[in-house]
Design an enzyme around this catalytic site. Structure first.
Site, PDB file in Angstrom:
ATOM      1  CE  LYS A 113      -8.170  -0.516   4.208  1.00 30.09           C
ATOM      2  NZ  LYS A 113      -7.914  -0.946   5.603  1.00 30.09           N
ATOM      3  CB  SER A 193      -6.352   1.937   7.440  1.00 30.23           C
ATOM      4  OG  SER A 193      -6.732   0.582   7.467  1.00 30.23           O
ATOM      5  CB  SER A 217      -7.936  -0.534  10.111  1.00 32.41           C
ATOM      6  OG  SER A 217      -6.889   0.353  10.429  1.00 32.41           O
TER       7      SER A 217
END
Length: 524
Positions: A113, A193, A217
């Site tokens: 990420k 997210s 998330s």
């Protein structure tokens, strides 16, 4: 084979494995691999038998990213590739040829990420303000991946600042990289997210991915993208080198297509980091091989508390999943966890403090030094899309002064009471039924589990017969019970075999993305 590179089909044939869990059973699969369903175990076996190399595998994933992420359905899940990925793969191949295989992640391509530091790549959190923000070093967990022999393939898109930019921002949107799409249904949110990591894992743009969670998330996009997601105990995985929201709740964790892969990835990224004091609390589980705990019989003589009674198609899928738990030897009974009336969230209090601490670690040339710099940048570049949906959360946090005694006292009370209150409610529910774990529909454990700093594991349980959208459930336990939760999820997965790749559930999205000659009715 759906959306698999032509090179893949030519090199490995066209045998499609029906489930990503088959390789974890111990039976040696044929050396024909469909990247959409391939597991870490299958890839390791193919490399060990010299049917493929890590270099070949990286190239195959890059082709797949071109076909599905950038072209074709344009999932927009991968933000940037690592220019050194092929060199890293070649080195992994050399090490393998010399008998130096470091474990199940050796030579395996991983996407991380884009709030996590990888040297030579900017860490942007999806924000235009950080487009040129280069860290001095890898994040601790990236160093752990490299030590395990993994290949860092690149970075995934995300909801900007891990969905702490403004109220009402769509999940998966960032001002720098745009909107992530859900490969199971592009009309639906990729959720959370870690949406890019979720969509990338679901569409097999890498073997496995890393997400981060403050409150939902990892778990939420894992459910939305039909994945196994592990939200670890706060302290099991270092946060050093990760753009934060709040140290009281932040953690990184695996997002994968099978439980074994999640266990292998979790094993690789854990460890005590002197720069993250929270990791000292993990000393009793340091060195745990989470794959070793996996067993098809793990649910025998286990007591599971079921929280919630969903209705409709989701309720039917959840009831079926609970029946599988029972059939595998678990005693299942209703449980109640009160999630109401907890102290106010502490995210606004901690964000500025923790973000500024992250900025302070960056090289002197870093474009942003403080949250205030980010807020001002966004205002100055609003016409360029820097704050399409606003920046209410950034501004609220920026206006909080923790040096004020009254503010600090209120924050510390909410933090401490929130942690202790959440733990007490979870612990009392477990104790009341003598339960080994609690199970929730969807990502239902996310809020209270995050507040308690406790671990959760999400696992797919099927698809809505009305529209094909994924359903999942989540196991929740007390601190550092990841091995047990993964074992329960594995036993369920092996008995249910519910997972299906997105090209099976949503074939129209992938039909014109296949390599080679396209159907005549596909656009050029």
């Amino acid at each position: 084979m759906y959306a698999t590179s032509l090179a893949t089909a030519m090199a490995l044939g066209t045998v499609v494995l029906t489930s990503p869990t088959e390789a974890a059973t111990g039976n040696k699969p044929p050396f024909s691999i469909d990247l959409e369903t391939a597991t870490v175990t299958q890839l390791q076996q193919a490399m060990s038998s010299r049917k493929i190399t890590s270099e070949w595998l990286v190239n195959a994933y890059i082709e797949r990213i071109r076909a599905l992420n950038t072209h074709g359905p344009g999932l927009n899940a991968v933000r940037v590739l690592n220019d050194d990925a092929l060199n890293e793969a070649r080195q992994a191949d050399k090490d393998r040829s010399r008998g130096r295989v470091r474990g199940p992640m050796h030579g395996i391509p991983v996407l991380v990420k884009d709030n996590t530091d990888i040297k030579k790549l900017p860490t942007t959190a999806g924000a235009q303000a950080l487009a040129d923000s280069y860290p001095a070093d890898d994040a601790f967990l990236v160093k752990r991946l490299r030590a395990a022999g993994a290949v860092i393939l690149g970075k995934t898109n995300l909801t900007e600042f891990a969905n702490f930019t403004t109220a009402g921002m769509p999940s998966g949107y960032s001002g720098l990289a745009g909107q992530v799409l859900n490969p199971y249904d592009v009309s639906q949110t990729p959720s959370g997210s870690s949406s890019g990591s979720g969509a990338a894992a679901a569409a097999s743009l890498a073997a496995v991915t890393i997400g981060t969670e403050t409150s939902g998330s990892i778990l939420s996009p894992s459910v939305a993208n039909s994945l196994v997601g592990v939200k670890p105990t706060v302290g099991l995985v270092s946060r050093t080198g990760i753009i934060p929201i709040a140290a009281s709740q932040d953690t990184a964790g695996p997002m994968t297509r099978s439980v074994y892969d999640a266990a292998a990835l979790l094993t690789a990224i854990t460890g005590i980091d002197p720069e993250d004091p929270a990791t000292a609390t993990s000393k009793d589980v340091v060195g745990t091989d989470y794959t070793a705990a996996l067993s098809k019989d793990a649910l025998k003589n286990v007591r599971i508390g079921v929280v919630g009674t969903p209705t409709g198609n989701q309720g039917a899928a959840f009831t079926k999943a609970v029946d599988v738990l029972r059939a595998q030897g678990a005693t299942v009974a209703p449980a109640t966890v009160d999630t109401s009336g907890l102290p106010a969230s502490i995210l606004n209090y901690e964000f500025k403090r923790d973000l500024n601490a992250y900025f302070a670690r960056l090289p002197a040339r870093a474009p942003m030094k403080t949250l205030d710099d980010v807020v001002r940048f966004n205002l100055a570049h609003a016409g360029e899309g820097s704050m399409k949906f606003g920046q209410t959360l950034l501004e609220t946090s920026n206006n909080i002064n923790l040096d004020d005694p009254a503010t600090k006292a209120a924050y510390e009370a909410d933090r401490d009471n929130g942690i202790s209150g959440s733990r007490q409610r979870i612990d009392s529910a477990l104790q009341a039924g003598d339960f080994d774990a609690l199970v929730f529909v969807g990502p239902g454990s996310a809020g209270i589990g995050a507040r308690a700093q406790y671990p959760s594991v999400a696992v797919p349980i099927g698809y809505d017969p009305a529209n094909g959208r994924p359903f999942g459930m989540t196991f929740l336990g007390t601190a550092y019970t990841e091995a047990k939760l993964l074992a329960y999820a594995y036993a369920y997965e092996q008995a249910s075999h519910e997972w299906r790749p997105p090209s099976v559930i949503n074939p129209s999205l992938f039909r014109c993305a296949q390599p080679g000659k396209q159907p005549r009715d596909c656009a050029p």
